[in-house]
Design an enzyme around this catalytic site. Structure first.
Site, mmCIF file in Angstrom:
data_model
loop_
_atom_site.group_PDB
_atom_site.id
_atom_site.type_symbol
_atom_site.label_atom_id
_atom_site.label_comp_id
_atom_site.label_asym_id
_atom_site.label_seq_id
_atom_site.Cartn_x
_atom_site.Cartn_y
_atom_site.Cartn_z
ATOM 1 C CG HIS A 163 -20.945 80.263 54.496
ATOM 2 N ND1 HIS A 163 -21.326 81.368 55.228
ATOM 3 C CD2 HIS A 163 -20.021 80.706 53.600
ATOM 4 C CE1 HIS A 163 -20.677 82.433 54.783
ATOM 5 N NE2 HIS A 163 -19.885 82.063 53.797
ATOM 6 C CB CYS A 257 -21.738 81.817 61.620
ATOM 7 S SG CYS A 257 -22.642 80.671 60.606
HETATM 8 N N1 ARG Z 1 -24.634 87.588 56.940
HETATM 9 C C1 ARG Z 1 -23.464 86.793 56.846
HETATM 10 C C2 ARG Z 1 -23.147 86.519 55.386
HETATM 11 O O1 ARG Z 1 -24.054 86.362 54.611
HETATM 12 C C3 ARG Z 1 -23.611 85.511 57.604
HETATM 13 C C4 ARG Z 1 -22.355 84.700 57.685
HETATM 14 C C5 ARG Z 1 -22.551 83.362 58.326
HETATM 15 N N2 ARG Z 1 -21.308 82.718 58.498
HETATM 16 C C6 ARG Z 1 -21.072 81.420 58.355
HETATM 17 N N3 ARG Z 1 -19.902 80.959 58.668
HETATM 18 N N4 ARG Z 1 -21.954 80.600 57.849
HETATM 19 O O2 ARG Z 1 -22.022 86.468 54.966
#
Ligand code: ARG
Length: 263
Positions: A163, A257
């Site tokens: 991300h 996150c």
């Molecule tokens: N386990 C979540 C996923 O893989 C983590 C999300 C992390 N969020 C972020 N904004 N980077 O989607």
């Protein structure tokens, strides 16, 4: 002052593997996760942020990561379309919360994946949007139409930084944290052209989620263990708050996150 949306970790766990950090063999300690989440919430309140809570839902363990619910501007939210089925069921709950709180809910066509602030960050009058793992590049055009501001699309190439908010953090319109190796060379150049001053975060601290920081005025919340980044931020006049995030890093997330900027 910022208003942030958080979701309590009542049902948080690692029960599937959808990114390079998650392992069914490495379960988060639930009690410790709750403590770390409370620490984040208290720190936000302590620096003067307002915190709203999205009611957690059983069966959706990643709902704690509210940054992926969408992107918000004023009273409009552009709702996310999760890439993985494992998270798709969060969307109706997110939409419901926004509707109940007076937001107009805008959507992207269902076949395009878009993971909210995880992959779309505002930097002055421009949006930097990531693609390659979670969000489809074509979804960026919808962000542009919705925001009525230009989007700079950047390609993410390292699965540990799946991300945008794991490797890039705008601090001001002309200043940001960046882990350059997470991007292809075109993406790196695009960010360097857009943002004149960058703190380059090393691989070691980036893997401790140094870029996954929350910025509010002169305060920055980031995971502990990122001293180099902290010192550089302090040199620029920021007050840093290092938070324990180990149990959320097991799911591939940290401070940023866990919070969606509402205003
Ligand atoms: N386990 C979540 C996923 O893989 C983590 C999300 C992390 N969020 C972020 N904004 N980077 O989607």
């Amino acid at each position: 002052m910022h208003r942030m949306l958080l979701c309590p970790p009542e049902f948080y766990e690692v029960r599937y593997e959808i990114n390079a950090w998650m392992s069914l063999a490495d379960a988060p300690d639930h009690e410790l996760a709750v403590k770390q989440w409370e620490g984040l919430r208290e720190c936000l309140l302590g620096i003067g942020c307002a915190v709203d809570c999205l009611p957690p839902q059983s069966g959706w363990p990643d709902m704690v990561f509210t940054a992926n619910a969408g992107v918000v501007r004023g009273t409009s939210v552009l709702l996310s379309n999760f890439r993985h089925e494992e998270r798709a069921g969060e969307s109706p709950w997110n939409a419901l919360w926004f509707q109940q709180h007076g937001y107009e809910v805008a959507r992207i066509p269902a076949h395009l994946a878009f993971e909210g602030e995880g992959d779309a960050l505002q930097c002055g009058k421009v949006w930097v949007c990531g693609y390659g793992f979670r969000t489809d590049e074509k979804a960026h055009r919808w962000v542009e139409d919705w925001a009525r501001e230009p989007v700079v699309s950047v390609h993410l190439v390292d699965p540990h930084f799946y991300h945008l908010d794991t490797c890039f953090c705008p601090l001001r319109e002309d200043f940001a944290l960046l882990h350059p190796e997470a991007f292809d060379s075109i993406g790196q150049n695009a960010i360097r052209t857009l943002i004149p001053e960058l703190i380059e975060v090393t691989g070691e601290e980036a893997r401790r989620f140094a870029c996954n920081a929350i910025v509010s005025g002169s305060h920055i919340l980031l995971p502990e263990g990122c001293e180099q980044t902290e010192h550089r931020l302090q040199d620029h006049g920021y007050q840093t708050h290092a938070l324990a995030m180990s149990e959320f890093i097991k799911a591939g997330g940290a401070c940023k996150c866990l919070a969606l900027v509402l205003e």
